[in-house]
Scaffold this active site. Structure first.
Site, PDB file in Angstrom:
ATOM      1  N   LYS A   1     -61.198 -41.135  -4.731  1.00  0.00           N
ATOM      2  CA  LYS A   1     -60.681 -39.960  -4.011  1.00  0.00           C
ATOM      3  C   LYS A   1     -60.970 -38.682  -4.807  1.00  0.00           C
ATOM      4  O   LYS A   1     -61.302 -37.637  -4.239  1.00  0.00           O
ATOM      5  CB  LYS A   1     -59.178 -40.138  -3.779  1.00  0.00           C
ATOM      6  CG  LYS A   1     -58.469 -38.939  -3.195  1.00  0.00           C
ATOM      7  CD  LYS A   1     -58.718 -38.727  -1.713  1.00  0.00           C
ATOM      8  CE  LYS A   1     -58.104 -37.418  -1.257  1.00  0.00           C
ATOM      9  NZ  LYS A   1     -57.901 -37.288   0.157  1.00  0.00           N
TER      10      LYS A   1
ATOM     11  N   THR B   1     -52.353 -39.158  -2.846  1.00  0.00           N
ATOM     12  CA  THR B   1     -53.470 -38.836  -3.739  1.00  0.00           C
ATOM     13  C   THR B   1     -52.878 -38.456  -5.087  1.00  0.00           C
ATOM     14  O   THR B   1     -52.220 -37.415  -5.209  1.00  0.00           O
ATOM     15  CB  THR B   1     -54.286 -37.647  -3.186  1.00  0.00           C
ATOM     16  OG1 THR B   1     -54.795 -38.005  -1.902  1.00  0.00           O
ATOM     17  CG2 THR B   1     -55.443 -37.303  -4.116  1.00  0.00           C
TER      18      THR B   1
HETATM   19  P1  NAP Z   1     -46.391 -33.541   3.309  1.00  0.00           P
HETATM   20  O1  NAP Z   1     -46.474 -33.345   4.779  1.00  0.00           O
HETATM   21  O2  NAP Z   1     -46.034 -32.376   2.440  1.00  0.00           O
HETATM   22  O3  NAP Z   1     -45.332 -34.728   3.048  1.00  0.00           O
HETATM   23  C1  NAP Z   1     -44.982 -35.108   1.754  1.00  0.00           C
HETATM   24  C2  NAP Z   1     -43.984 -36.245   1.842  1.00  0.00           C
HETATM   25  O4  NAP Z   1     -43.643 -36.642   0.513  1.00  0.00           O
HETATM   26  C3  NAP Z   1     -42.667 -35.862   2.525  1.00  0.00           C
HETATM   27  O5  NAP Z   1     -42.210 -36.970   3.253  1.00  0.00           O
HETATM   28  C4  NAP Z   1     -41.764 -35.561   1.329  1.00  0.00           C
HETATM   29  O6  NAP Z   1     -40.399 -35.699   1.622  1.00  0.00           O
HETATM   30  C5  NAP Z   1     -42.226 -36.635   0.376  1.00  0.00           C
HETATM   31  N1  NAP Z   1     -41.911 -36.367  -1.025  1.00  0.00           N
HETATM   32  C6  NAP Z   1     -42.480 -35.427  -1.840  1.00  0.00           C
HETATM   33  N2  NAP Z   1     -41.957 -35.504  -3.078  1.00  0.00           N
HETATM   34  C7  NAP Z   1     -41.063 -36.516  -3.043  1.00  0.00           C
HETATM   35  C8  NAP Z   1     -40.212 -37.090  -4.029  1.00  0.00           C
HETATM   36  N3  NAP Z   1     -40.178 -36.643  -5.297  1.00  0.00           N
HETATM   37  N4  NAP Z   1     -39.417 -38.120  -3.667  1.00  0.00           N
HETATM   38  C9  NAP Z   1     -39.443 -38.581  -2.393  1.00  0.00           C
HETATM   39  N5  NAP Z   1     -40.219 -38.093  -1.419  1.00  0.00           N
HETATM   40  C10 NAP Z   1     -41.025 -37.068  -1.754  1.00  0.00           C
HETATM   41  O7  NAP Z   1     -47.734 -34.133   2.695  1.00  0.00           O
HETATM   42  P2  NAP Z   1     -48.896 -34.953   3.422  1.00  0.00           P
HETATM   43  O8  NAP Z   1     -49.894 -33.998   3.960  1.00  0.00           O
HETATM   44  O9  NAP Z   1     -48.293 -35.985   4.318  1.00  0.00           O
HETATM   45  O10 NAP Z   1     -49.590 -35.644   2.153  1.00  0.00           O
HETATM   46  C11 NAP Z   1     -49.115 -36.868   1.593  1.00  0.00           C
HETATM   47  C12 NAP Z   1     -50.182 -37.344   0.597  1.00  0.00           C
HETATM   48  O11 NAP Z   1     -51.413 -37.579   1.300  1.00  0.00           O
HETATM   49  C13 NAP Z   1     -50.493 -36.331  -0.502  1.00  0.00           C
HETATM   50  O12 NAP Z   1     -50.730 -36.987  -1.717  1.00  0.00           O
HETATM   51  C14 NAP Z   1     -51.771 -35.640   0.015  1.00  0.00           C
HETATM   52  O13 NAP Z   1     -52.566 -35.109  -1.039  1.00  0.00           O
HETATM   53  C15 NAP Z   1     -52.451 -36.805   0.709  1.00  0.00           C
HETATM   54  N6  NAP Z   1     -53.410 -36.427   1.754  1.00  0.00           N
HETATM   55  C16 NAP Z   1     -53.086 -35.470   2.688  1.00  0.00           C
HETATM   56  C17 NAP Z   1     -54.030 -35.116   3.667  1.00  0.00           C
HETATM   57  C18 NAP Z   1     -53.730 -34.064   4.714  1.00  0.00           C
HETATM   58  O14 NAP Z   1     -54.661 -33.666   5.444  1.00  0.00           O
HETATM   59  N7  NAP Z   1     -52.489 -33.596   4.861  1.00  0.00           N
HETATM   60  C19 NAP Z   1     -55.287 -35.747   3.691  1.00  0.00           C
HETATM   61  C20 NAP Z   1     -55.568 -36.727   2.756  1.00  0.00           C
HETATM   62  C21 NAP Z   1     -54.621 -37.064   1.793  1.00  0.00           C
HETATM   63  P3  NAP Z   1     -39.580 -34.485   2.316  1.00  0.00           P
HETATM   64  O15 NAP Z   1     -39.749 -34.668   3.800  1.00  0.00           O
HETATM   65  O16 NAP Z   1     -38.188 -34.666   1.857  1.00  0.00           O
HETATM   66  O17 NAP Z   1     -40.181 -33.187   1.809  1.00  0.00           O
END
Ligand code: NAP
Length: 297
Positions: free
Chosen positions: A175, A100
């Site tokens: 979104k 997002t």
């Molecule tokens: P998360 O569990 O915090 O995972 C984030 C991922 O991004 C990790 O694999 C992290 O790597 C990687 N990352 C972050 N910064 C990076 C960078 N600069 N370079 C390379 N890798 C990087 O987050 P998530 O919940 O999966 O969310 C992912 C996306 O989906 C976000 O944009 C969020 O807003 C969206 N989203 C989430 C949900 C939800 O319920 N969680 C629902 C809808 C949408 P590391 O493992 O090294 O930290």
């Protein structure tokens, strides 16, 4: 054109891990990369190949690379950074961004990728970790129709509601609209629960009485009982919704649009975060009303 088979996947967090696993289980050849390498092992043991960097992933010439990282600068780094996808990409690659992020930045990324004959499809999701595990996400898709149709079978593995809403950036704009509607609805729910609490009305009885009528919503059915029970564990964290509201604010400000309800909802989230609740679920917005009202749910 034959169905695509090979997928690269960047970002194995709460969302990316189960989504890439579902693609693997559906029979796609999946190669993964994650910044914290240890997170790749679980996918590796399920049969995924593991790349050393986004550039290495691109050099393996998958037909599609999905990205699922945190915020706009993170997507930019993965795409255009020193070891990024773009410099190593083969012409014809489709990049599907499930993160997002900012819609205007997405349009800029799409133009920069198009210079290299790479197509960007923005495909942010809604439905949380449970939707990611079950493959029932709603996916809001922006990009050229031919590329969207090419990746649709893959999107239908990870989501049950795949809607092409417009050109590049429009998935992200959709979104942002989703986050406006969700946060304002949640604020109404929290305020109703605060009023019930302060008038001595049982919270569960109030929810039972009104959720089947015009006040009903996903937020009320799913988060209302949790607030009433004092369950503030995340599904979706306050810190992440604040990131999304930052995107909403940037997008609205660029169009000189004031979103008063969203601003008020954001204020509640910021109060909750300032009291150390940023890693709790969005329903912990209710804790900000406790602070403001001087009571406890
Ligand atoms: P998360 O569990 O915090 O995972 C984030 C991922 O991004 C990790 O694999 C992290 O790597 C990687 N990352 C972050 N910064 C990076 C960078 N600069 N370079 C390379 N890798 C990087 O987050 P998530 O919940 O999966 O969310 C992912 C996306 O989906 C976000 O944009 C969020 O807003 C969206 N989203 C989430 C949900 C939800 O319920 N969680 C629902 C809808 C949408 P590391 O493992 O090294 O930290």
């Amino acid at each position: 054109m034959p169905q695509l088979k090979s997928i690269g996947y960047v970002g194995l967090g709460i969302m990316g891990r189960p989504m890439s696993l579902n693609l693997l289980k559906a029979g796609y050849d999946v190669t993964v990369w994650n910044r914290t390498a240890a997170r790749c092992h679980a996918l590796g043991s399920e049969g995924a190949a593991i790349a050393d960097s986004p550039a290495d992933l691109a050099r393996r010439k998958p037909e599609v690379i999905c990205i699922n990282v945190t915020d706009t600068p993170d997507v930019e780094q993965v795409l255009f950074g020193e070891q990024g996808i773009a410099p190593a990409a083969s012409p014809g690659l489709i990049v599907v961004d499930h993160s997002t992020i900012n819609p205007v930045a997405t349009q800029d990324f799409a133009r920069r990728l198009a210079d290299r004959d790479v197509t960007l499809v923005d495909a942010p999701v809604s439905g949380g970790d449970v939707g990611a595990q079950k493959g029932t996400l709603s996916i809001m898709v922006g990009g050229p129709a031919d590329a969207v149709e090419r990746v649709r079978p893959m999107l239908e593995v990870v989501g049950s509601n795949v809607l092409h809403v417009g050109d590049a950036g429009m998935g992200q704009a959709c979104k942002a609209c989703n986050q406006v509607a969700v946060t304002c609805t949640l604020m109404g729910l929290c305020e109703a629960l605060a009023l019930a609490k302060q008038t001595g009305l049982d919270a569960h009885k109030m929810l039972d009485a009104i959720s089947g009528g015009a006040a009903g919503s996903w937020q009320m059915s799913n988060l209302g009982p949790r607030i009433a029970d004092g369950d503030f564990n995340p599904g979706f964290m306050i810190d992440l919704v604040l990131k999304d509201l930052n995107i909403v604010n940037e997008t609205a400000a660029a169009k000189r649009l004031a979103l008063a309800g969203t601003s008020e909802a954001e204020r509640y989230f910021r109060i909750a975060a300032a009291h150390g609740h940023g890693k709790l679920g969005t329903q912990a917005m209710a804790k900000a009303l406790e602070q403001v009202g001087g009571f406890e749910f």
